[in-house]
Design an enzyme around this catalytic site. Structure first.
Site, PDB file in Angstrom:
ATOM      1  NE  ARG A  81      -6.315 -19.951  31.477  1.00 42.33           N
ATOM      2  CZ  ARG A  81      -5.657 -19.801  32.620  1.00 42.33           C
ATOM      3  NH1 ARG A  81      -4.322 -19.810  32.633  1.00 42.33           N
ATOM      4  NH2 ARG A  81      -6.303 -19.672  33.765  1.00 42.33           N
ATOM      5  N   GLY A  82      -1.756 -22.005  28.917  1.00 43.60           N
ATOM      6  CA  GLY A  82      -0.657 -21.753  29.838  1.00 43.60           C
ATOM      7  C   GLY A  82      -1.120 -20.874  30.988  1.00 43.60           C
ATOM      8  N   GLY A  83      -0.246 -20.693  31.970  1.00 40.84           N
ATOM      9  CA  GLY A  83      -0.541 -19.775  33.065  1.00 40.84           C
ATOM     10  C   GLY A  83      -1.164 -20.440  34.270  1.00 40.84           C
ATOM     11  CD  GLU A  84      -0.451 -21.147  39.122  1.00 42.15           C
ATOM     12  OE1 GLU A  84      -1.633 -21.272  39.467  1.00 42.15           O
ATOM     13  OE2 GLU A  84       0.451 -21.932  39.470  1.00 42.15           O
ATOM     14  CE1 TYR A  87     -15.183 -14.458  38.815  1.00 42.85           C
ATOM     15  CE2 TYR A  87     -14.575 -12.188  38.361  1.00 42.85           C
ATOM     16  CZ  TYR A  87     -15.536 -13.132  38.636  1.00 42.85           C
ATOM     17  OH  TYR A  87     -16.864 -12.764  38.718  1.00 42.85           O
ATOM     18  CB  ALA A 157      -5.144 -12.120  32.815  1.00 45.36           C
ATOM     19  N   GLY A 171      -6.777 -16.740  24.974  1.00 48.22           N
ATOM     20  CA  GLY A 171      -6.524 -15.357  24.593  1.00 48.22           C
ATOM     21  C   GLY A 171      -6.272 -14.402  25.735  1.00 48.22           C
ATOM     22  CB  SER A 173      -9.529 -11.465  30.330  1.00 45.95           C
ATOM     23  OG  SER A 173      -8.511 -11.678  31.295  1.00 45.95           O
ATOM     24  CB  CYS A 189      -1.494 -14.510  37.422  1.00 45.47           C
ATOM     25  SG  CYS A 189      -2.763 -13.779  36.379  1.00 45.47           S
TER      26      CYS A 189
END
Length: 224
Positions: A81-84, A87, A157, A171, A173, A189
């Site tokens: 996925r994208g992003g950092e 949890y 997130a 997706g 959360s 993130c």
């Protein structure tokens, strides 16, 4: 028969099916999302998968592993996925969006930015139904508390995969009633010192199952 097999009656796209997967380990969900997407045909219904994960940290494609400060035996899993880093854990709504974006706007492709904004708006609308004000932050996908003592804290997130075909997975959360301590063991993130919060801390004590369906229905409103 598993909950995964107990699908709603077949419908013609672009209607969305809600699939309740219950409590499921992250690797099982991750593998299943990729397999579902790889096997899609033009007639495959779009689906929202609702799941609750045991404690896990996940890394986006461009994530810096250094943002995992002290995992404390919580698994750390690389994803596509994208992003950092984020949890997932008990008490959190997780909804995976397995969509074909070409169905959402027949005359032109639904662009990724619009896709993200639609998901974010669904979260904002869900929070508003419980008298919580959420907002976006430029350049920082997700939803943050807009006012009060927890202003600026992150409550939801996003992490997405959009394939060249227009098919999506991963997706959103939403923190409902969690042990928030594991967020302090990472830079959420990728932001050092970013506060995270859940709905219970903000005074909304509600069953996770209710929030799962509330957010799913807001997503359906946005994409149908």
């Amino acid at each position: 028969m598993s909950s995964v097999q107990q699908l709603l009656s077949p419908v013609h796209p672009p209607s969305l099916q809600i699939i309740q997967r219950g409590v499921e380990s992250y690797p099982v969900s991750f593998d299943a999302m990729r397999a579902f997407t790889a096997a899609r045909s033009l007639d495959t219904p779009d689906q929202l998968w609702i799941v609750e994960h045991p404690p896990v940290y996940t890394l986006g494609l461009g994530a810096d592993p250094g943002h995992v400060l002290a995992p404390h035996e919580i698994p750390v899993i690389q994803t596509d996925r994208g992003g950092e880093v984020t949890y997932h854990g008990p008490g959190q709504v997780v909804i995976y969006l397995l969509l074909d974006l070409r169905r959402r706007r027949p005359a032109a492709r639904l662009f990724v930015r619009e896709f993200v904004q639609s998901i974010e708006q669904a979260v904002i609308d869900t929070l508003a139904a419980y008298n919580l004000a959420g907002e976006r932050k430029p350049g920082a996908p997700g939803i943050y508390i807009a006012d009060g003592a927890w202003q600026g804290a992150k409550i939801a997130a996003l992490g997405l995969k959009v394939k060249a075909s227009g098919c999506t997975y991963h997706g959103v959360s939403l923190n409902v009633a969690m042990d928030l301590t594991p967020f302090s063991w990472i830079n959420p993130c990728g932001y050092e010192g970013l506060q995270t919060v859940d709905m219970k801390t903000l005074g909304v004590d509600i069953a996770l199952s209710e929030m799962q369906l509330a957010l799913a229905h807001k997503l359906i409103e946005r994409f149908n």
